[in-house]
Scaffold this motif. Structure first.
Motif, PDB file in Angstrom:
ATOM      1  N   GLU A 124      89.105  50.658  64.278  1.00 17.60           N
ATOM      2  CA  GLU A 124      88.810  49.981  65.718  1.00 17.60           C
ATOM      3  C   GLU A 124      88.008  50.954  66.358  1.00 17.60           C
ATOM      4  OE1 GLU A 124      91.989  48.697  68.008  1.00 17.60           O
ATOM      5  OE2 GLU A 124      92.483  47.033  66.323  1.00 17.60           O
ATOM      6  N   LYS A 125      88.194  52.434  66.341  1.00 16.39           N
ATOM      7  CA  LYS A 125      87.429  53.474  67.219  1.00 16.39           C
ATOM      8  C   LYS A 125      86.127  53.900  66.532  1.00 16.39           C
ATOM      9  CE  LYS A 125      90.432  57.070  65.213  1.00 16.39           C
ATOM     10  NZ  LYS A 125      91.304  58.341  65.492  1.00 16.39           N
ATOM     11  N   MET A 126      85.928  53.344  65.380  1.00 14.47           N
ATOM     12  CA  MET A 126      84.686  53.478  64.672  1.00 14.47           C
ATOM     13  C   MET A 126      84.124  52.453  63.881  1.00 14.47           C
ATOM     14  SD  MET A 126      84.168  56.481  61.704  1.00 14.47           S
ATOM     15  CE  MET A 126      82.330  56.978  61.088  1.00 14.47           C
ATOM     16  N   PRO A 127      83.548  51.331  65.009  1.00 14.50           N
ATOM     17  CA  PRO A 127      82.915  50.129  64.562  1.00 14.50           C
ATOM     18  C   PRO A 127      81.604  50.309  63.955  1.00 14.50           C
ATOM     19  CG  PRO A 127      82.868  50.326  66.786  1.00 14.50           C
ATOM     20  CD  PRO A 127      83.592  51.521  66.399  1.00 14.50           C
ATOM     21  N   TRP A 128      81.242  51.172  63.098  1.00 11.52           N
ATOM     22  CA  TRP A 128      79.893  51.295  62.555  1.00 11.52           C
ATOM     23  C   TRP A 128      79.983  52.009  61.303  1.00 11.52           C
ATOM     24  CZ3 TRP A 128      78.122  56.333  61.500  1.00 11.52           C
ATOM     25  CH2 TRP A 128      79.032  57.282  61.976  1.00 11.52           C
ATOM     26  N   GLY A 129      79.044  51.678  60.601  1.00 12.40           N
ATOM     27  CA  GLY A 129      78.734  52.131  59.242  1.00 12.40           C
ATOM     28  C   GLY A 129      77.189  52.677  59.097  1.00 12.40           C
ATOM     29  N   TYR A 130      76.949  53.110  57.710  1.00  9.01           N
ATOM     30  CA  TYR A 130      75.761  53.479  57.479  1.00  9.01           C
ATOM     31  C   TYR A 130      75.277  53.080  56.298  1.00  9.01           C
ATOM     32  CZ  TYR A 130      77.954  57.716  55.474  1.00  9.01           C
ATOM     33  OH  TYR A 130      78.804  58.294  54.697  1.00  9.01           O
ATOM     34  N   THR A 131      73.912  53.061  55.869  1.00 14.91           N
ATOM     35  CA  THR A 131      73.292  52.986  54.676  1.00 14.91           C
ATOM     36  C   THR A 131      72.021  54.199  54.300  1.00 14.91           C
ATOM     37  OG1 THR A 131      73.768  50.721  54.704  1.00 14.91           O
ATOM     38  CG2 THR A 131      72.329  51.435  52.861  1.00 14.91           C
ATOM     39  N   GLY A 132      72.303  54.699  53.345  1.00  9.50           N
ATOM     40  CA  GLY A 132      71.176  55.896  53.262  1.00  9.50           C
ATOM     41  C   GLY A 132      70.463  56.014  52.128  1.00  9.50           C
ATOM     42  N   ILE A 133      69.114  56.338  52.165  1.00  9.12           N
ATOM     43  CA  ILE A 133      68.526  56.572  50.847  1.00  9.12           C
ATOM     44  C   ILE A 133      68.234  58.227  50.721  1.00  9.12           C
ATOM     45  CG2 ILE A 133      66.161  56.728  49.998  1.00  9.12           C
ATOM     46  CD1 ILE A 133      65.404  54.086  51.556  1.00  9.12           C
ATOM     47  N   PHE A 134      68.773  58.631  49.834  1.00 10.01           N
ATOM     48  CA  PHE A 134      68.778  60.155  49.373  1.00 10.01           C
ATOM     49  C   PHE A 134      67.547  60.750  48.970  1.00 10.01           C
ATOM     50  CE2 PHE A 134      73.015  59.772  50.971  1.00 10.01           C
ATOM     51  CZ  PHE A 134      73.778  60.968  50.494  1.00 10.01           C
ATOM     52  N   GLU A 135      67.604  62.054  49.289  1.00 11.25           N
ATOM     53  CA  GLU A 135      66.232  62.716  48.646  1.00 11.25           C
ATOM     54  C   GLU A 135      66.242  63.016  46.892  1.00 11.25           C
ATOM     55  OE1 GLU A 135      63.922  65.293  50.448  1.00 11.25           O
ATOM     56  OE2 GLU A 135      64.435  63.932  52.112  1.00 11.25           O
ATOM     57  N   LEU A 136      65.133  62.722  46.508  1.00  9.34           N
ATOM     58  CA  LEU A 136      64.891  62.860  45.004  1.00  9.34           C
ATOM     59  C   LEU A 136      65.686  64.051  44.560  1.00  9.34           C
ATOM     60  CD1 LEU A 136      63.481  62.200  42.184  1.00  9.34           C
ATOM     61  CD2 LEU A 136      61.576  63.575  43.109  1.00  9.34           C
ATOM     62  N   THR A 137      65.799  65.190  45.032  1.00  8.84           N
ATOM     63  CA  THR A 137      66.399  66.439  44.784  1.00  8.84           C
ATOM     64  C   THR A 137      67.657  66.692  45.036  1.00  8.84           C
ATOM     65  OG1 THR A 137      65.443  67.710  46.432  1.00  8.84           O
ATOM     66  CG2 THR A 137      64.168  67.435  44.393  1.00  8.84           C
TER      67      THR A 137
END
Length: 438
Positions: A124-137
């Motif tokens: 409840e205290k963290m109502p968010w998330g994330y999606t990421g594209i990572f570096e080639l290396t």
């Protein structure tokens, strides 16, 4: 009148703070638990390697319901902000911080551990998330080479069962929340087999970028149980398998339909089975394209476990099997893209029945289409990773071309994305990209 005396809450066996780095956690156990905690003085129940010598943090009886809290897969390395420098600089030696192990009383090698996933929720205290594209290396992703990947991320806000992002405007969808990573502990023999075969693959591709596999590495290894013998801790660090891929015991398979309401059947390799879980996802598309491709979150998972004696032999259980969730969101209309075993987005090479090539072509077709709608390549890449897209093997019989499909639900968009004689209506979708890095 409600009766408090017979209203017993399900115990939370492992509690974490989602804002504190994993290796700085002081994990607590519930004093109301009807389970056996391995060491009442222990302050940890996290680990980021697989090894049979990691002791169980707690033991439950078959049929008992319990909750486990999990940090996000990076252990709080990613922030809710408008820069992707944190994705660019993630320390991959520390990732996949799992909660556990939890032993199940009576489980023995050769048995089947039955795990009911009763619920998966964000804090409840963290109502968010994330999606990421990572570096080639540094991590890469499905299109690391094709896109010469640079770090990029989208933050998703949770509103009940729905997710939306300021970085990818015009979409809103119901999450298929699930653990990306769940499995039982390997035996010493199975661990040695993993390390031997993955080591041989690394030796065949010594300079691959991104890496083809990740060998045991004591740097970043973490087993957070107080009182653990230092010799055992060092052995785990030196021999422990990295948690990045899935294997025979389950592990990091990132199956989006392994969601709340699912029942899973895991092979047992050591006494107690030693179940561990982490890498919780609010939502994910089939394939998890971008390596950090789900909506990654910290959260709480609720379990009930049982045992089928001799289940490995009874079910020919070489890897886990599962029953999918009965409550996945329903999106009836989809735009479906095909792909075949020809790299027509690259050098045009013909491959023979290669489903991976076919999947990549289907995904690249979808990305090209979404760019016509108004999204950038990065936004489309992130969206296909995070939204509940479906992928299916259409055919593996017509040489030389395997056929794989990728389906995007049209109902996740606030605007019409269907093909029309006059073409696609281009939306203004780039306003959310300020300060994102490419």
């Amino acid at each position: 009148m409600a009766t408090q005396a017979n209203s017993v809450p399900h115990p939370t066996l492992i509690q974490v703070d989602p804002f504190v780095p994993a290796d700085q956690q002081k994990v607590r156990f519930s004093t109301t638990a009807v389970v056996t905690v391995a060491d009442k003085n222990s302050t940890q129940g996290l680990h980021n390697r697989w090894h049979p010598d990691i002791p169980a943090f707690a033991t439950v009886k078959p049929g008992e319901v319990f909750k486990i809290e999990c940090v996000d897969w990076t252990g709080a390395q990613i922030g809710n902000n408008d820069t992707s420098d944190d994705v660019k600089n993630v320390d991959l030696s520390k990732v996949h911080n799992l909660s556990g192990p939890i032993a199940v009383e009576g489980a023995e090698p050769g048995d089947c551990l039955v795990v009911d996933i009763l619920d998966v929720t964000p804090f409840e205290k963290m109502p968010w998330g994330y999606t990421g594209i990572f570096e080639l290396t540094n991590g890469g992703g499905l299109f690391a080479q094709e896109f010469n990947s640079k770090a990029c991320k989208a933050i998703w806000d949770f509103h009940g069962i729905y997710a939306s992002s300021r970085h990818i405007p015009g979409v809103r969808f119901a999450g298929v929340s699930h653990p990306g990573l769940i499995g039982t502990a390997p035996s010493a023999e199975l661990l040695a087999k993993w390390n031997e075969r993955e080591g041989a693959l690394i030796a065949e591709h010594p300079n691959a970028v991104p890496a083809v596999a990740f060998a045991p590495n004591p740097v970043g290894a973490y087993v957070g149980q107080d009182g653990l013998d230092e010799g055992i801790r060092q052995k785990i660090a030196e021999e422990g398998a990295r948690t990045i891929p899935g294997r025979e015991h389950g592990g990091n398979c990132d199956i989006k339909n392994l969601s709340r309401g699912s029942r899973c059947y895991f092979p047992v390799f050591i006494p107690g089975a030693n179940l561990s879980v982490g890498d919780l996802h609010f939502s994910q598309g089939d394939g998890e394209l971008s390596f950090c491709g789900a909506i990654e979150m910290a959260g709480i998972i609720t379990f009930k476990c049982g045992i089928i004696k001799g289940g490995v032999e009874k079910f020919a259980l070489k890897q886990p099997i599962f029953l999918p969730s009965p409550i996945d969101p329903l999106y009836s209309q989809k735009v479906i893209f095909e792909g075949i075993s020809v790299d027509y987005h690259g050098d045009g090479k013909q491959y023979n029945m290669d489903a991976t090539v076919a999947y990549k072509q289907a995904a690249l077709n979808a990305i090209a289409y979404l760019m016509k709608v108004g999204y950038t390549r990065e936004q489309a890449y992130l969206l296909l990773s995070a939204a509940p897209v479906e992928s299916h093997v259409g055919a593996l019989v017509d040489s030389p071309n395997a056929c794989v499909t990728l389906a995007i639900p049209t109902g996740i968009f606030e605007h019409d994305i269907l093909p029309k004689p006059e073409g696609l209506t281009k939306q203004r979708c780039t306003s959310g990209l300020r300060a994102m890095r490419y």
